[in-house]
Design an enzyme around this catalytic site. Structure first.
Site, PDB file in Angstrom:
ATOM      1  N   HIS A   1      41.720  43.846  47.440  1.00  0.00           N
ATOM      2  CA  HIS A   1      40.515  43.697  46.618  1.00  0.00           C
ATOM      3  C   HIS A   1      39.420  42.953  47.382  1.00  0.00           C
ATOM      4  CE1 HIS A   1      39.261  43.744  42.122  1.00  0.00           C
ATOM      5  NE2 HIS A   1      38.199  43.823  42.903  1.00  0.00           N
TER       6      HIS A   1
ATOM      7  N   ARG B   1      37.906  50.257  40.291  1.00  0.00           N
ATOM      8  CA  ARG B   1      38.763  49.506  39.379  1.00  0.00           C
ATOM      9  C   ARG B   1      40.128  50.174  39.327  1.00  0.00           C
ATOM     10  NH1 ARG B   1      36.817  44.868  39.441  1.00  0.00           N
ATOM     11  NH2 ARG B   1      35.174  44.223  38.013  1.00  0.00           N
TER      12      ARG B   1
ATOM     13  N   GLU C   1      47.471  43.430  39.854  1.00  0.00           N
ATOM     14  CA  GLU C   1      47.016  42.703  41.049  1.00  0.00           C
ATOM     15  C   GLU C   1      47.595  41.290  41.057  1.00  0.00           C
ATOM     16  OE1 GLU C   1      42.793  42.873  41.621  1.00  0.00           O
ATOM     17  OE2 GLU C   1      42.772  45.058  41.730  1.00  0.00           O
TER      18      GLU C   1
END
Length: 354
Positions: free
Chosen positions: A307, A259, A288
């Site tokens: 990701h 994370r 993000e």
């Protein structure tokens, strides 16, 4: 005859949900309704009072109207959705945590929420190891240079060559399902594994042949490679800050596939430029996507991916299978295996699993 509403997307598709359900339940005794959300073509985000969701509240209400069970990965299940869906009794979320569901609202409405822990553990672990190797051996950078016409002999110079995993001390921060797989893979390379995870018992670590350390500072100061696999909680937020980063041996490699909130990203460019960090490999970020002028985009020793650690076809199939098995248990008046709001079990006359 129970109605099952499916709010699928481009990753866990309607066909994957249907196939999984047909393997687990008697399809002839069930009716289905399916929609496909825009994710991943459109990014997820905050919808109402839930996080990492795709689609709108109105879309979800329409999709689950009259349904007894709803399955999704990304649809927002907010208080408004539960208020508008009196027939709903179960929501199955095929991801590691149901962050797109208002659990309190579901509990108040008497709706059971299940999820899919471990669905992407193998994928994320393999990806973490791939990023580690890419950073240690400068694979993306040299690949890009060669494609741009540069065959550089000085990549063989002492100051430019990479380092091996064999014999290296790798520190894992967090030792859940993903961390354990990473450890097993890295041990096959001949790496020495040390672990900081205050929630993992010493017997598990000993049986896996890894060494537990008493504190994060010790792990950082001893590790040539550090890979993050902890959950993001108020206690772990920015646990790897500038002070912690400066405990790493000079030239260490830092990998984050867990994370973005675990890590303070601001010091990374300076630490790479000074050589304090040898390389970083990142799949998750504090923002993000990162902005176009993000400093790490121009750092040759920064390996960055969008990701993708959990993005495999097996992850999608496994996710659908996990929630479908819990649907089968629910329809058979058995307690599902992965319940996010166990307070509802008594309301539904189900016995909590031990």
């Amino acid at each position: 005859m129970p109605m099952i509403a499916i709010a699928a997307d481009g990753f866990v598709t309607p066909d994957l949900f249907r196939s999984a359900l047909e393997r687990e339940i008697d399809g002839a005794a069930t009716t289905f309704r399916a929609i496909t959300l825009d994710w991943p073509q459109e990014p997820f985000g905050e919808v109402g009072d839930v996080l990492e969701a795709s689609g709108t509240i109105e879309e979800t209400i329409d999709a689950v109207a009259g349904a007894h069970i709803a399955l999704t990965q990304m649809a927002p299940f907010t208080a408004e959705v539960f208020d508008a869906s009196p027939d709903l009794r179960m929501v199955g979320v095929c991801r590691g945590g149901p962050v797109n569901v208002d659990l309190q609202a579901a509990t108040d409405a008497g709706v059971l929420v299940t999820f899919a822990p471990g669905r992407n553990a193998q994928a994320a672990a393999e990806f973490a190891v791939g990023l580690t190797l890419s950073a240690m051996r400068r694979i993306p950078f040299t690949n890009s240079e060669l494609k741009n016409g540069a065959w550089r002999g000085d990549h063989y110079a002492w100051e430019n060559v990479g380092v091996e995993l064999h014999g290296a001390t790798v520190g894992l921060v967090g030792y859940g399902a993903i961390g354990r797989i990473v450890a097993r893979i890295l041990k096959a390379f001949g790496a020495d594994i040390i672990v900081y995870d205050p929630y993992t018992d010493s017997a598990t670590l000993a049986s896996d042949g890894v060494e537990a350390v008493d504190g994060l500072d010790e792990l950082l100061s001893r590790s040539a490679v550090v890979s993050l696999h902890a959950r993001l909680t108020p206690e772990t937020e920015r646990m790897i800050d500038e002070r912690a980063l400066n405990l790493l041996p000079r030239g260490a490699v830092l990998v984050n596939t867990a994370r973005g909130g675990l890590l303070d990203y601001a010091p990374l460019p300076g630490l790479l430029q000074s050589g304090r960090l040898g390389a970083v490999a990142l799949d998750v970020y504090d923002v993000e996507p990162p902005p176009g002028d993000w400093p790490l985009f121009v750092e040759p020793n920064a390996v960055v991916t969008p990701h993708l650690a959990g993005a495999t076809r097996q992850t999608a199939m496994r996710a659908a299978d996990i929630v479908a098995r819990d649907v089968a248990r629910f329809l058979d008046d058995r307690t599902p295996l992965h319940v996010a709001n166990p307070a509802v079990l008594t309301t539904l006359n189900l016995v909590p699993t031990s």
